[in-house]
Design a protein around this motif. Structure first.
Motif, short mmCIF file in Angstrom:
data_model
loop_
_atom_site.label_atom_id
_atom_site.label_comp_id
_atom_site.label_asym_id
_atom_site.label_seq_id
_atom_site.Cartn_x
_atom_site.Cartn_y
_atom_site.Cartn_z
N LYS A 46 11.54 8.67 2.51
CA LYS A 46 11.63 8.44 1.06
C LYS A 46 12.06 7.01 0.75
O LYS A 46 11.54 6.37 -0.16
CB LYS A 46 12.61 9.43 0.44
CG LYS A 46 12.11 10.85 0.46
CD LYS A 46 13.16 11.82 -0.04
CE LYS A 46 12.70 13.25 0.14
NZ LYS A 46 13.75 14.21 -0.20
N VAL A 47 13.03 6.52 1.51
CA VAL A 47 13.52 5.15 1.30
C VAL A 47 12.41 4.15 1.59
O VAL A 47 12.19 3.21 0.82
CB VAL A 47 14.76 4.89 2.18
CG1 VAL A 47 15.09 3.42 2.26
CG2 VAL A 47 15.95 5.68 1.67
N VAL A 48 11.70 4.34 2.69
CA VAL A 48 10.61 3.43 3.07
C VAL A 48 9.52 3.44 2.00
O VAL A 48 8.97 2.39 1.66
CB VAL A 48 10.06 3.79 4.46
CG1 VAL A 48 8.72 3.11 4.73
CG2 VAL A 48 11.07 3.42 5.54
N ALA A 49 9.22 4.60 1.44
CA ALA A 49 8.23 4.68 0.37
C ALA A 49 8.66 3.83 -0.82
O ALA A 49 7.87 3.08 -1.40
CB ALA A 49 8.00 6.13 -0.06
N ARG A 50 9.92 3.93 -1.20
CA ARG A 50 10.43 3.14 -2.34
C ARG A 50 10.42 1.65 -2.01
O ARG A 50 10.05 0.83 -2.85
CB ARG A 50 11.84 3.61 -2.72
CG ARG A 50 12.46 2.84 -3.85
CD ARG A 50 11.73 3.08 -5.17
NE ARG A 50 12.39 2.35 -6.24
CZ ARG A 50 11.77 1.61 -7.13
NH1 ARG A 50 10.45 1.54 -7.14
NH2 ARG A 50 12.45 0.97 -8.06
N PRO B 272 3.92 -1.14 4.98
CA PRO B 272 3.57 -0.18 6.03
C PRO B 272 2.12 -0.36 6.48
O PRO B 272 1.26 -0.75 5.69
CB PRO B 272 3.75 1.17 5.34
CG PRO B 272 3.53 0.89 3.89
CD PRO B 272 3.93 -0.53 3.66
N ARG B 273 1.89 -0.11 7.75
CA ARG B 273 0.52 -0.11 8.26
C ARG B 273 0.33 1.21 8.99
O ARG B 273 1.10 1.55 9.90
CB ARG B 273 0.25 -1.28 9.19
CG ARG B 273 -1.21 -1.34 9.60
CD ARG B 273 -1.61 -2.64 10.21
NE ARG B 273 -0.92 -2.85 11.46
CZ ARG B 273 -1.12 -3.88 12.26
NH1 ARG B 273 -1.96 -4.82 11.92
NH2 ARG B 273 -0.46 -4.00 13.39
N ARG B 274 -0.66 1.97 8.56
CA ARG B 274 -0.90 3.30 9.12
C ARG B 274 -1.77 3.21 10.37
O ARG B 274 -2.41 2.21 10.63
CB ARG B 274 -1.60 4.18 8.08
CG ARG B 274 -0.74 4.45 6.87
CD ARG B 274 -1.45 5.45 5.96
NE ARG B 274 -0.69 5.70 4.78
CZ ARG B 274 0.27 6.61 4.66
NH1 ARG B 274 0.59 7.36 5.69
NH2 ARG B 274 0.92 6.78 3.53
N GLY B 275 -1.76 4.31 11.08
CA GLY B 275 -2.66 4.45 12.23
C GLY B 275 -2.06 3.94 13.52
O GLY B 275 -0.90 3.53 13.59
N ARG B 276 -2.90 3.95 14.53
CA ARG B 276 -2.47 3.51 15.85
C ARG B 276 -2.04 2.05 15.80
O ARG B 276 -2.73 1.21 15.24
CB ARG B 276 -3.62 3.68 16.83
CG ARG B 276 -3.22 3.43 18.23
CD ARG B 276 -4.37 3.71 19.15
NE ARG B 276 -3.87 3.60 20.50
CZ ARG B 276 -4.32 4.27 21.51
NH1 ARG B 276 -5.33 5.07 21.34
NH2 ARG B 276 -3.81 4.11 22.69
N GLY B 277 -0.90 1.76 16.35
CA GLY B 277 -0.38 0.39 16.32
C GLY B 277 0.25 0.05 14.99
O GLY B 277 0.61 -1.10 14.74
N GLY B 278 0.38 1.04 14.13
CA GLY B 278 0.96 0.79 12.82
C GLY B 278 2.47 0.78 12.87
O GLY B 278 3.09 0.89 13.92
N GLY B 279 3.06 0.66 11.73
CA GLY B 279 4.51 0.62 11.62
C GLY B 279 4.89 -0.12 10.35
O GLY B 279 4.11 -0.22 9.41
N LEU B 280 6.09 -0.65 10.35
CA LEU B 280 6.61 -1.35 9.17
C LEU B 280 6.93 -2.79 9.48
O LEU B 280 7.42 -3.11 10.56
CB LEU B 280 7.90 -0.68 8.71
CG LEU B 280 7.81 0.76 8.25
CD1 LEU B 280 9.20 1.33 8.07
CD2 LEU B 280 7.03 0.84 6.96
N THR B 281 6.65 -3.63 8.51
CA THR B 281 7.11 -5.02 8.57
C THR B 281 7.80 -5.34 7.26
O THR B 281 7.50 -4.74 6.23
CB THR B 281 5.94 -6.02 8.77
OG1 THR B 281 5.02 -5.87 7.70
CG2 THR B 281 5.24 -5.80 10.09
#
Length: 147
Positions: free
Chosen positions: A44-48, A57-66
């Motif tokens: 929830k925090v990351v969404a906000r 955020p980057r979805r999928g394989r090799g994704g994550g947060l920057t």
């Protein structure tokens, strides 16, 4: 005044991302584990934070947060206000209004104190908090056992 748990988690997540090595993209679950946070709350925090443009955020394989440039350079005061909202320290109105509200100066004094609190945070960025001394601590947190 006490910050909400939501704001506390948001600040921790951004600090963790800022302290990370360039190009690293940890996932939400990894961050939750490293900071010993609930995955549901962290999501929830990351969404906000994403809505605010602080993390990408980057979805999928090799994704994550920057963390974005805004996340590095925005003031701690701005981010705290954005996560906390503009609620007053005390509730004078509402469903059951305080009978003292028309002659009381407490509300205005607390508003002044709240404004001073946020103003003290306006000169600090999240990047300022992820100092060389704090960086290794933020990055070497081990996931707790038993989760």
């Amino acid at each position: 005044m006490q910050l909400t748990r939501f704001t506390d988690l948001g600040l921790r997540v951004v600090m963790h991302l800022v302290a990370g090595p360039a190009g690293s993209m940890p996932g939400t679950r990894t961050i939750a584990n490293q900071l010993d946070l609930s995955y549901a709350h962290t999501t929830k925090v990351v969404a906000r934070l994403g809505e605010l443009g602080v993390v990408a955020p980057r979805r999928g394989r090799g994704g994550g947060l920057t963390v974005t440039e805004l996340g590095r350079t925005a003031s701690l005061g701005w981010l705290t206000r954005a996560l906390e909202g503009e609620e007053e320290v005390v509730e004078c109105e509402g469903a059951k209004p305080c009978p003292l509200r028309h002659g009381c100066t407490l509300r205005s004094k607390l508003r002044t104190a709240q404004d001073a609190f946020y103003a003290a945070l306006d000169d600090v960025t999240i990047a300022d908090l992820a100092t060389p001394d704090a960086g290794p601590v933020l990055l070497t947190l081990e996931p707790p056992t038993g989760r």
